[in-house]
Structures are given as C-alpha cells and as structure tokens.
Design an enzyme around this catalytic site. Structure first.
Site, short mmCIF file in Angstrom:
data_model
loop_
_atom_site.label_atom_id
_atom_site.label_comp_id
_atom_site.label_asym_id
_atom_site.label_seq_id
_atom_site.Cartn_x
_atom_site.Cartn_y
_atom_site.Cartn_z
N ASP A 56 10.76 108.77 110.55
CA ASP A 56 10.90 107.69 109.57
C ASP A 56 10.31 108.24 108.29
O ASP A 56 9.22 108.82 108.29
CB ASP A 56 10.18 106.42 110.01
CG ASP A 56 10.59 105.23 109.14
OD1 ASP A 56 11.80 105.08 108.90
OD2 ASP A 56 9.71 104.47 108.69
N SER A 57 11.04 108.10 107.24
CA SER A 57 10.60 108.70 105.99
C SER A 57 10.94 107.79 104.83
O SER A 57 11.76 106.88 104.95
CB SER A 57 11.25 110.07 105.81
OG SER A 57 12.66 109.98 105.96
N ASN A 62 21.92 108.32 110.65
CA ASN A 62 22.08 108.79 109.28
C ASN A 62 22.64 110.22 109.33
O ASN A 62 21.93 111.17 109.66
CB ASN A 62 20.74 108.76 108.56
CG ASN A 62 20.84 109.15 107.09
OD1 ASN A 62 21.59 110.04 106.72
ND2 ASN A 62 20.06 108.49 106.26
N PHE A 116 20.21 113.30 99.25
CA PHE A 116 20.58 111.90 99.44
C PHE A 116 19.36 111.04 99.13
O PHE A 116 18.29 111.55 98.82
CB PHE A 116 21.07 111.66 100.88
CG PHE A 116 20.05 111.98 101.95
CD1 PHE A 116 19.28 110.99 102.53
CD2 PHE A 116 19.88 113.29 102.40
CE1 PHE A 116 18.36 111.29 103.53
CE2 PHE A 116 18.96 113.60 103.40
CZ PHE A 116 18.20 112.59 103.96
N LYS A 163 15.26 123.24 99.87
CA LYS A 163 14.80 121.92 100.26
C LYS A 163 14.27 121.92 101.69
O LYS A 163 13.26 121.28 101.99
CB LYS A 163 15.91 120.89 100.11
CG LYS A 163 15.43 119.46 100.38
CD LYS A 163 16.56 118.45 100.36
CE LYS A 163 16.04 117.08 100.76
NZ LYS A 163 17.10 116.09 100.93
N SER A 199 18.71 108.73 115.26
CA SER A 199 19.15 108.30 113.93
C SER A 199 20.67 108.24 113.89
O SER A 199 21.36 108.94 114.63
CB SER A 199 18.66 109.30 112.86
OG SER A 199 19.17 108.96 111.59
N ARG A 242 10.05 116.52 105.14
CA ARG A 242 10.52 116.65 106.52
C ARG A 242 10.23 118.05 107.06
O ARG A 242 9.79 118.22 108.19
CB ARG A 242 12.01 116.33 106.57
CG ARG A 242 12.57 116.24 107.98
CD ARG A 242 13.96 115.58 108.00
NE ARG A 242 13.86 114.15 107.69
CZ ARG A 242 14.35 113.58 106.57
NH1 ARG A 242 14.96 114.32 105.67
NH2 ARG A 242 14.21 112.29 106.37
#
Length: 201
Positions: free
Chosen positions: A71-72, A10, A154, A177, A8, A183
């Site tokens: 992938d989410s 990100n 995000f 979280k 990734s 995740r």
C-alpha cells in the site's frame, strides 16, 4: 519455481513490481492472472495496516502461494500528511490520477516551493505462511511542482519532483525509478527476507 501473488489489480503497479522482482526465480502473478476476483477494502489508518489486510485476505484464499501486498501513497507535509492512505481516491473516484493531481495542485496553489515538501511512502507485507509475515516500509522525498511534467509512471509521478535527479518521477525511465523509488527502497529492506523465502523456501 515458487509462485508469488501480488494482491493488487493495478496493472501499472503490477508491472513495476514484476520488474523489481525479475532477478528472483519466482513467478509473479497478479490477482487477475491467478483467477482471484476479490476487492479487499482498504480501511486501515496506515499504509502498513492496508497492506497487511490485503496480504492476509488473499493468503486465506490461496495459502499454497506466497502473497505480497503493498500500500503506497503520497504524504504532503503542509497538508498534515494528506492525501496519505486516501491517495488513490483523494478526489473521490478511486484511481483517477488526473483528478487526484488536480485536487492536490489546487490545494497547494498559494504555497511557496519550500512549503511543498512531500514524500512517497510504500509499505510491503509478504506472507509466506502464518508464521512468516514480514512488514517493511520505504520512502522517497521530494517536492510537489505547480504543473505536471513527464509522460512515464502513474499516480502523482508527474508532479513529484526529486531534487537530487532534477526531474519528476514521470520524467524518469523505469530503470532509474525502479532503483530510487519508495517501492524499490521497501524491496531493498525486504531483500534478505525475500531471498530466504524464495531461494530457500
């Protein structure tokens, strides 16, 4: 210590994954940190297909390392599961969280609260070698609010409300979280396999 590449670019996702994997004796690096400048096209029909494609493509480049890809995205029930695999580019521009949230809120503007149920979905694929490939999925259920709340997280986090905790994902601190997210739940399912590949590999 084994090296695990997260397929990734990100930075916020990388940070979250590094935090989740911090309890393991593994060096987690991003594509950028590994010196890999590749953008794998995410053209699959499901989250699992996209994660698998990213993991395999990166593993081909650097097979001496483990590769993890996820992938989410968000699936809203009254929109037939949209934005789904198009979550990151829902409004047309990849990664523009503000525009994606604005588009989603506009589509749900006339919906009642009970109609705005949704879930975050995360698919993870871990490749240790071509004979050891693991796929898992995790989900977090919630409701889409009519406005953004919170400064953390995000993506769709500011409008994704989790009734059990009476807050949006963007109002949660990272410790919470990283325990309850889609995740985190996917990583829970992957934990025994991760132990096998990292601790025994």
């Amino acid at each position: 210590m084994r090296k695990l590449i997260v397929a990734s670019n990100n930075s916020k996702k990388i940070k979250e994954i590094k935090e989740i994997l911090s309890k393991y004796p593994v060096e987690v690096v991003s594509l950028k940190e590994a010196g890999i400048d590749v953008e794998v096209e995410e053209d699959g029909n499901t989250f699992v297909e996209n994660a698998y494609k990213k993991a395999i493509e990166i593993y081909k480049i650097i097979p001496e390392c483990m590769v993890l890809a996820d992938d989410s995205g968000l699936m809203v029930d009254c929109l037939g599961g949209a934005p789904g695999v198009y979550s990151a580019r829902f409004a047309g521009e990849h990664g523009n969280d503000k525009k994606n949230n604005e588009k989603l809120l506009s589509l749900l503007e006339n919906k009642e609260e009970h109609e705005k149920t949704a879930k975050f979905v995360c698919a993870i694929v871990l490749v240790s070698d071509y004979d050891n490939l693991i796929k898992v999925e995790g989900e977090l259920e919630g409701v889409i609010l009519d406005r953004e709340r919170g400064e953390n997280g995000f993506g769709y986090d500011p409008i994704f409300y989790v009734p059990k905790y009476e807050m949006t994902c963007a109002e949660m601190n990272s410790d919470l979280k990283n325990v309850i997210s889609h995740r985190a739940k996917a990583f829970e399912k992957l934990e025994e396999q991760i132990k096998k590949h990292i601790m025994e590999g």
